[in-house]
Design a protein around this motif. Structure first.
Motif, PDB file in Angstrom:
ATOM      1  N   LEU A 182     -67.982  57.032  95.029  1.00 44.81           N
ATOM      2  CA  LEU A 182     -69.011  57.049  96.084  1.00 44.81           C
ATOM      3  C   LEU A 182     -69.100  55.661  96.700  1.00 44.81           C
ATOM      4  N   LYS A 183     -68.171  55.359  97.596  1.00 44.79           N
ATOM      5  CA  LYS A 183     -68.177  54.008  98.190  1.00 44.79           C
ATOM      6  C   LYS A 183     -69.201  53.998  99.322  1.00 44.79           C
ATOM      7  N   LEU A 184     -70.348  53.371  99.070  1.00 44.62           N
ATOM      8  CA  LEU A 184     -71.439  53.391 100.050  1.00 44.62           C
ATOM      9  C   LEU A 184     -71.403  52.141 100.930  1.00 44.62           C
ATOM     10  N   VAL A 185     -71.548  52.371 102.227  1.00 43.80           N
ATOM     11  CA  VAL A 185     -71.606  51.248 103.177  1.00 43.80           C
ATOM     12  C   VAL A 185     -72.811  51.461 104.097  1.00 43.80           C
ATOM     13  N   ASP A 186     -73.227  50.403 104.786  1.00 44.07           N
ATOM     14  CA  ASP A 186     -74.352  50.568 105.717  1.00 44.07           C
ATOM     15  C   ASP A 186     -73.828  50.924 107.107  1.00 44.07           C
ATOM     16  N   ALA A 187     -74.754  51.039 108.075  1.00 45.21           N
ATOM     17  CA  ALA A 187     -74.360  51.467 109.429  1.00 45.21           C
ATOM     18  C   ALA A 187     -73.361  50.508 110.065  1.00 45.21           C
ATOM     19  N   GLN A 188     -73.362  49.253 109.597  1.00 46.28           N
ATOM     20  CA  GLN A 188     -72.418  48.267 110.157  1.00 46.28           C
ATOM     21  C   GLN A 188     -71.124  48.219 109.339  1.00 46.28           C
ATOM     22  N   ASN A 189     -70.937  49.193 108.454  1.00 47.77           N
ATOM     23  CA  ASN A 189     -69.725  49.301 107.647  1.00 47.77           C
ATOM     24  C   ASN A 189     -69.624  48.247 106.551  1.00 47.77           C
ATOM     25  N   LYS A 190     -70.772  47.633 106.215  1.00 44.95           N
ATOM     26  CA  LYS A 190     -70.780  46.600 105.176  1.00 44.95           C
ATOM     27  C   LYS A 190     -71.055  47.275 103.824  1.00 44.95           C
ATOM     28  N   PRO A 191     -70.155  47.055 102.810  1.00 51.32           N
ATOM     29  CA  PRO A 191     -70.386  47.712 101.523  1.00 51.32           C
ATOM     30  C   PRO A 191     -71.737  47.326 100.922  1.00 51.32           C
ATOM     31  N   TYR A 192     -72.364  48.295 100.271  1.00 50.96           N
ATOM     32  CA  TYR A 192     -73.659  48.054  99.625  1.00 50.96           C
ATOM     33  C   TYR A 192     -73.493  47.020  98.515  1.00 50.96           C
ATOM     34  N   ASP A 193     -74.455  46.090  98.425  1.00 51.78           N
ATOM     35  CA  ASP A 193     -74.429  45.200  97.261  1.00 51.78           C
ATOM     36  C   ASP A 193     -75.359  45.789  96.195  1.00 51.78           C
ATOM     37  N   GLU A 194     -75.445  45.091  95.061  1.00 57.39           N
ATOM     38  CA  GLU A 194     -76.245  45.574  93.915  1.00 57.39           C
ATOM     39  C   GLU A 194     -77.682  45.930  94.316  1.00 57.39           C
ATOM     40  N   THR A 195     -78.250  45.106  95.226  1.00 62.33           N
ATOM     41  CA  THR A 195     -79.660  45.332  95.571  1.00 62.33           C
ATOM     42  C   THR A 195     -79.848  46.558  96.458  1.00 62.33           C
ATOM     43  N   GLN A 196     -78.752  47.005  97.114  1.00 59.65           N
ATOM     44  CA  GLN A 196     -78.886  48.171  98.000  1.00 59.65           C
ATOM     45  C   GLN A 196     -78.488  49.458  97.281  1.00 59.65           C
ATOM     46  N   ASP A 197     -77.624  49.305  96.263  1.00 58.47           N
ATOM     47  CA  ASP A 197     -77.061  50.495  95.618  1.00 58.47           C
ATOM     48  C   ASP A 197     -78.147  51.361  94.975  1.00 58.47           C
ATOM     49  N   PRO A 198     -78.308  52.607  95.459  1.00 59.98           N
ATOM     50  CA  PRO A 198     -79.409  53.431  94.944  1.00 59.98           C
ATOM     51  C   PRO A 198     -79.270  53.773  93.460  1.00 59.98           C
ATOM     52  N   PHE A 199     -78.038  53.946  92.959  1.00 54.69           N
ATOM     53  CA  PHE A 199     -77.861  54.290  91.535  1.00 54.69           C
ATOM     54  C   PHE A 199     -78.288  53.111  90.649  1.00 54.69           C
ATOM     55  N   THR A 200     -77.850  51.902  91.030  1.00 52.10           N
ATOM     56  CA  THR A 200     -78.225  50.710  90.256  1.00 52.10           C
ATOM     57  C   THR A 200     -79.739  50.566  90.264  1.00 52.10           C
ATOM     58  N   LYS A 201     -80.331  50.795  91.455  1.00 52.59           N
ATOM     59  CA  LYS A 201     -81.793  50.641  91.563  1.00 52.59           C
ATOM     60  C   LYS A 201     -82.496  51.625  90.641  1.00 52.59           C
ATOM     61  N   VAL A 202     -81.990  52.877  90.616  1.00 52.65           N
ATOM     62  CA  VAL A 202     -82.637  53.921  89.811  1.00 52.65           C
ATOM     63  C   VAL A 202     -82.497  53.606  88.323  1.00 52.65           C
ATOM     64  N   LEU A 203     -81.289  53.179  87.892  1.00 47.54           N
ATOM     65  CA  LEU A 203     -81.094  52.887  86.473  1.00 47.54           C
ATOM     66  C   LEU A 203     -81.982  51.727  86.038  1.00 47.54           C
ATOM     67  N   LYS A 204     -82.214  50.799  86.944  1.00 44.94           N
ATOM     68  CA  LYS A 204     -83.060  49.626  86.604  1.00 44.94           C
ATOM     69  C   LYS A 204     -84.532  49.981  86.635  1.00 44.94           C
ATOM     70  N   SER A 205     -84.942  50.693  87.718  1.00 44.70           N
ATOM     71  CA  SER A 205     -86.381  50.894  87.932  1.00 44.70           C
ATOM     72  C   SER A 205     -86.916  52.165  87.284  1.00 44.70           C
ATOM     73  N   LYS A 206     -86.031  53.065  86.873  1.00 48.36           N
ATOM     74  CA  LYS A 206     -86.411  54.370  86.297  1.00 48.36           C
ATOM     75  C   LYS A 206     -87.194  55.221  87.285  1.00 48.36           C
ATOM     76  N   SER A 207     -87.162  54.879  88.558  1.00 50.49           N
ATOM     77  CA  SER A 207     -87.845  55.735  89.538  1.00 50.49           C
ATOM     78  C   SER A 207     -86.871  56.203  90.614  1.00 50.49           C
ATOM     79  N   PRO A 208     -87.170  57.362  91.228  1.00 47.44           N
ATOM     80  CA  PRO A 208     -86.249  57.929  92.230  1.00 47.44           C
ATOM     81  C   PRO A 208     -86.123  57.041  93.462  1.00 47.44           C
TER      82      PRO A 208
END
Ligand code: ADP
Length: 446
Positions: A98-124
């Motif tokens: 799941l290679k996620l990029v933003d509207a400008q085609n820039k790959p998501y970094d750790e702070t944008q990645d929704p899976f990383t955020k969910v595993l860290k924050s335990k919230s959807p």
């Protein structure tokens, strides 16, 4: 003797019968248990079959990852959207699939990645603006929602992501935004001309008109100004929606910036007999220099640095301030600044009519206006708060409102704070690129 033998025989027969009865009961109970556990196994099997059917049939891509980021489940719709066959995807790190990029085609970094955020924050986490790059390298717009898998001990065991191809919706939105943007751009020019001529007609040095005509022309002038504002807001909101909002972020010291802006804005409030104040948040006791005269000595105002386009920040604060003036009949408007090490918080508080609780969740949507007698008589486009939200989101910030009917409203803005060191480094870089007067200064002693 014979009697004794008979008694012993009867005793043994009784014991044997009891043992047989106990055995029989046990057998019966076990049979029941067996039936029950068989039932459980088959109902679990049924449930699994049902979930499998749903996972196979749904149009939404479903991906399940464990805490090591390894894909454990990848349904057929996920394959259709990403081009990755399920059995190839399973067992791989999801970042490779799941290679996620933003509207400008820039790959998501750790702070944008929704899976990383969910595993860290335990919230959807929901991301409606993501783009996934398929196996063949094609970008596909998706709407993605990721939820944590939490066990009874509150440990995260993984995350499940559900995503949908929204390319067609985004293209449609794009077309609509382009139409609005072209139409409002084209209409602004004649409206500006009408406004200009009306201003000339109202100018005593240019034209002679009677009181009645002046009254009509003043009304026409006001409406034309309103129309001009509407076209301007439409243009800005169309740009905000498709990411064309221009922004030139620089380091801004919010203390100096807001104080100046509040002074500039004060006039409109004073005209309505409203008082205005500028409040800088609770002073951190650790920065009070006790060695100075008077025990507390000179108070050093904290430096609230952010990185944002000052023109855009001005737009947002002006809009909130203008709303506060527009909707408040009497009392006070406070512009406040506070923060902690992570964020800078700006707030604009008024003593106006307040906002009904049921309207609050919709307030930052396009064209939303509270249906009240006040809004019916007070002009507005319902676009100001939408544009403000879009601008604040450009700087990874958040805007929200807290309000109580009859008591007033407070609009809050949180933007990430830059440390003094980061701000200095950044300002040095900015000065090297284009030597210009910095907004706000590094000397914040007041
Ligand atoms: P508008 O041009 O209508 O003011 P906004 O997007 O700026 O559009 O605001 C949306 C709506 O939110 C307004 O129509 C009004 O109903 C409500 N609103 C905004 N600010 C305030 C405020 N300070 N007090 C009460 N209501 C407010």
């Amino acid at each position: 003797m014979k009697q004794t033998v008979i008694v012993i025989a009867v005793f043994f027969i009784a014991v044997a019968l009891m043992a047989a009865a106990v055995l029989l009961v046990r057998i019966l109970l076990n049979k029941r248990k067996g039936k029950k556990s068989n039932k459980l196994v088959s109902s679990l099997r049924d449930e699994k079959r049902k979930s499998d059917i749903i996972l196979q049939a749904t149009d939404d891509g479903v991906v399940l990852i464990d805490t090591q980021n390894t894909i454990q489940l990848f349904n057929p719709a996920a394959k259709t959207i990403t081009g990755w066959p399920s059995d190839e995807a399973r067992g791989l790190d999801y970042h490779n699939v799941l290679k996620l990029v933003d509207a400008q085609n820039k790959p998501y970094d750790e702070t944008q990645d929704p899976f990383t955020k969910v595993l860290k924050s335990k919230s959807p986490v929901r991301d409606n603006a993501a783009v996934v790059v398929t196996k063949e390298g094609k970008p596909v717009s998706i709407s993605l929602s990721v939820s944590p898998l939490i066990d009874a001990q509150n440990n995260v065991n993984g995350a499940v992501g559900i995503f949908r191809d929204v390319s067609e919706e985004r293209r449609e939105e794009q077309r609509r935004a382009e139409f609005i943007s072209t139409a409002s751009h084209e209409m602004r020019t004649p409206v500006a001309a009408i406004e200009g001529y009306l201003a000339l007609a109202l100018n005593d040095h240019v034209s002679k008109i009677d009181t009645k005509a002046r009254d009509f022309l003043e009304k026409a002038h006001l409406s034309t100004q309103h129309l001009g504002k509407l076209f301007q807001d439409l243009l800005t909101s169309a740009k905000a929606e498709d990411g064309r909002l221009t922004s030139h972020p620089v380091v801004v010291e919010m203390g100096a910036f807001l104080e100046q802006l509040t002074n500039d804005l004060r006039f409109s409030a004073t005209k309505k007999n409203l008082t205005t104040e500028f409040v800088v948040g609770a002073v951190d006791p650790s920065i009070i220099d006790a060695s100075k005269e008077g025990g507390y000595g000179k108070v050093v105002r904290p430096l609230y640095y952010v990185e944002a386009d000052p023109e855009r920040l001005r737009e947002v604060v002006t809009n909130l301030f203008d709303n506060a003036v527009k909707y408040t009949e009497s009392g006070k408007i406070s512009v406040g600044l506070t923060g902690n090490t992570e964020v800078v918080q700006i707030y604009i508080r008024d003593t106006g009519p307040g906002i009904p609780t049921e309207d609050i969740p919709h307030l930052f949507q396009k064209f939303y206006r509270v249906d009240s007698s006040a809004t019916r008589t007070i002009g507005g486009t319902g676009l100001g708060l939408f544009i403000s939200r879009k601008i604040i989101e450009l700087y990874n910030g958040r805007i929200w409102v807290e309000s109580e009917l009859g008591k007033g409203s407070t609009f809050f803005i949180n933007v990430p704070r830059l440390s003094v060191q980061r701000a200095t480094e950044q300002q040095t870089k900015e000065a090297a690129v284009a030597p210009a007067t910095p907004v706000g200064s590094l000397t914040g002693v007041s």
